[in-house]
Motif scaffolding. Sequence first.
Motif, PDB file in Angstrom:
ATOM      1  N   PHE A   1       0.832  -1.206   0.000  1.00 47.87           N
ATOM      2  CA  PHE A   1       0.000   0.000   0.000  1.00 47.87           C
ATOM      3  C   PHE A   1       0.865   1.254   0.000  1.00 47.87           C
ATOM      4  CE2 PHE A   1      -1.964   3.308   2.684  1.00 47.87           C
ATOM      5  CZ  PHE A   1      -3.007   3.672   1.844  1.00 47.87           C
ATOM      6  N   GLU A   2       1.913   1.236   0.819  1.00 44.48           N
ATOM      7  CA  GLU A   2       2.818   2.384   0.899  1.00 44.48           C
ATOM      8  C   GLU A   2       3.503   2.619  -0.443  1.00 44.48           C
ATOM      9  OE1 GLU A   2       6.816   3.833   3.323  1.00 44.48           O
ATOM     10  OE2 GLU A   2       5.809   1.969   3.872  1.00 44.48           O
TER      11      GLU A   2
ATOM     12  N   GLU B   1       2.365   1.744  -3.497  1.00 44.63           N
ATOM     13  CA  GLU B   1       1.401   2.255  -4.460  1.00 44.63           C
ATOM     14  C   GLU B   1       1.046   3.709  -4.168  1.00 44.63           C
ATOM     15  OE1 GLU B   1      -1.749  -0.545  -4.142  1.00 44.63           O
ATOM     16  OE2 GLU B   1      -0.691  -2.110  -5.284  1.00 44.63           O
ATOM     17  N   LEU B   2       0.977   4.063  -2.874  1.00 45.08           N
ATOM     18  CA  LEU B   2       0.695   5.445  -2.501  1.00 45.08           C
ATOM     19  C   LEU B   2       1.829   6.363  -2.955  1.00 45.08           C
ATOM     20  CD1 LEU B   2      -1.668   6.785  -0.981  1.00 45.08           C
ATOM     21  CD2 LEU B   2      -0.249   6.728   1.083  1.00 45.08           C
ATOM     22  N   SER B   3       3.073   5.890  -2.782  1.00 45.04           N
ATOM     23  CA  SER B   3       4.234   6.672  -3.220  1.00 45.04           C
ATOM     24  C   SER B   3       4.230   6.844  -4.733  1.00 45.04           C
ATOM     25  CB  SER B   3       5.529   5.975  -2.780  1.00 45.04           C
ATOM     26  OG  SER B   3       5.601   5.867  -1.375  1.00 45.04           O
TER      27      SER B   3
ATOM     28  N   GLU C   1       1.605   6.888  -6.680  1.00 48.38           N
ATOM     29  CA  GLU C   1       0.568   7.857  -7.029  1.00 48.38           C
ATOM     30  C   GLU C   1       1.058   9.284  -6.809  1.00 48.38           C
ATOM     31  OE1 GLU C   1      -3.029   7.075  -4.947  1.00 48.38           O
ATOM     32  OE2 GLU C   1      -3.371   5.141  -5.938  1.00 48.38           O
ATOM     33  N   ARG C   2       1.778   9.501  -5.692  1.00 49.93           N
ATOM     34  CA  ARG C   2       2.301  10.845  -5.410  1.00 49.93           C
ATOM     35  C   ARG C   2       3.303  11.269  -6.489  1.00 49.93           C
ATOM     36  NH1 ARG C   2       2.327   9.145   0.208  1.00 49.93           N
ATOM     37  NH2 ARG C   2       4.533   8.602   0.015  1.00 49.93           N
TER      38      ARG C   2
END
Length: 568
Positions: free
Chosen positions: A140-141, A143-145, A147-148
């Motif tokens: 999750f971390e 994929e979040l990175s 996206e950012r």
Amino acid sequence: MEIINPIRCAIYTRKSTDEGLEKEFNTLEAQREAGENYIRSMKHQGWVVLPDHYDDGGFSGGNLKRPALKQLLSDVEAGKVDMIVVYKIDRLTRSLLDFAQLVQTFEKHHCSFVSVTQHFNTCDSMGKLTLNILLSFAQFERELSAERVRDKIAASKKKGMWTGGPVPLGYDTKDKKLIINEEEAEIVRFIFEDYKRTRSQFQTVRDVNEKGYKPKKRITKTGKDISKGRFNHAMISNILNNPVYLGKVVYKGEWYTGQHKAIISQDLWDETKSLCKVNLGEAFRPSRVIKHSLLKGLIECECCGPMTPTRSKHGNKYYEYYTPLKTVKEGAKIANCKVGSIPAGEIESFVIDKIKNVFQAPEFQQEILKEFERQGQNYNAADVHKIIQDIGDAFKYFEPVTIHDFISEIVQKVIICNDHIEIKLKPLAATLYENGLITSDPAFDNKILELKYPVRFGQKRGRTIIVEALSSEKIIPERDEKLFNAVTQAFYWKQIMEEKHLSLTELAKRENIDRGYMGQVIRLTTLAPEIIMAIIDGKQPRLLNLRRLLRGHFPYLWEEQKRELGFI
């Protein structure tokens, strides 16, 4: 006293970027030091540190394409490692799918792993659940990175900023901005102006290389020089279609005004783009449609290597070919290929005809029957045997992709040479081919599993055709109606001239036909009787057509005629 077997521990470290790795004490060294301290605390259980370093600096945890990790897995498979120590689980991987693959490899080779800062035990179900939860958060971390990062790139491009990647010819980078390199910018301007003048990308390739211009020098992070020595067609095409030279930045099809200066003017860009659009219609270009590419990935040129499906457009009709990849990239004059482009239908029919004995084998007919069943068609073995008698008709029942798969199971390689064609069969296919032969085939070499056919490449009605060496057993009569009608007309006109005592000019005026054309046709009456009979029976050589006879200057001596026209 109980003897404890040593547990060989490998410490794996990773950092996603190479920022800060030049420092005297970087994060990779910090991770290793923590791992060494942990292993020392487990000394009473026989844990020992292996001296090898497995450090991946500047590699993402989203995939397994990391040099140090590959080396570690290789050592695990070789039985050199009993325990893998990481600072955190996400240093090993951030992907659940990759983690499952790694665990499978570890268990297969009796290797375990441990995290220094995350305590869990995978011996029970609760420990496995804890591990999966940790990995889920790691993924999750990641994929979040990601996206950012994507959002940041989008915002930067919309502001016209350069966001990285290979620096285009004509520019250098300074403070993460594109700055014009005047020496290289001169090359870019020359390419655009030359293409505007010549209207040919291939000619521009030749011109830019003759001027002595060189592509941009490129050095990898490891110091490896990957620069190209000469410009090729792909480079020129990319330059002519790159809006960065117009001072623009493209993001998802939208153009934004860049923060860098343009090298060419708007007028020059518009002119070259309109020329590219006009030339695109008639140009050879790679075909991404497998529909007409049954030999895609299998066919090669003797001198240039792999051939790729291409097509050209004439009017509203497309023509499919196989063209050497080198010719597509560099142009025919530079590549100087001995074979050139081969019509797709011509070579595909040739290959299928030569390997059709494989399709007659019971084993292969079973595979075709299964394919019918997958398509929901109600055929039995007897129906398949009947259909397969003519493999060309049989293939009408299948999608082109299926036919391509069938051929890929049989043919290893098709090599086009200047005077022959080689078809290399796969081992099982060679066995099926040999079993299907009624009489021995001199073209088949069972030692190297190869079919070799002497051929000539000729022109007929404006297209390339494959002509095999003459063989009386293989000649199938096929009358050329235009040629037959012209010979018949020639003897008719000659008879009228003799009976009515007319000159050629008088007969041409009477029949309202051009005198020159009539003279060319009547000249066919001087052909050798054997040639006339072959034309009537449809047994003339494949390359012999009316155009060749009317425009050529064949000799009057019959023996010389037969030799020149391919009868002996």
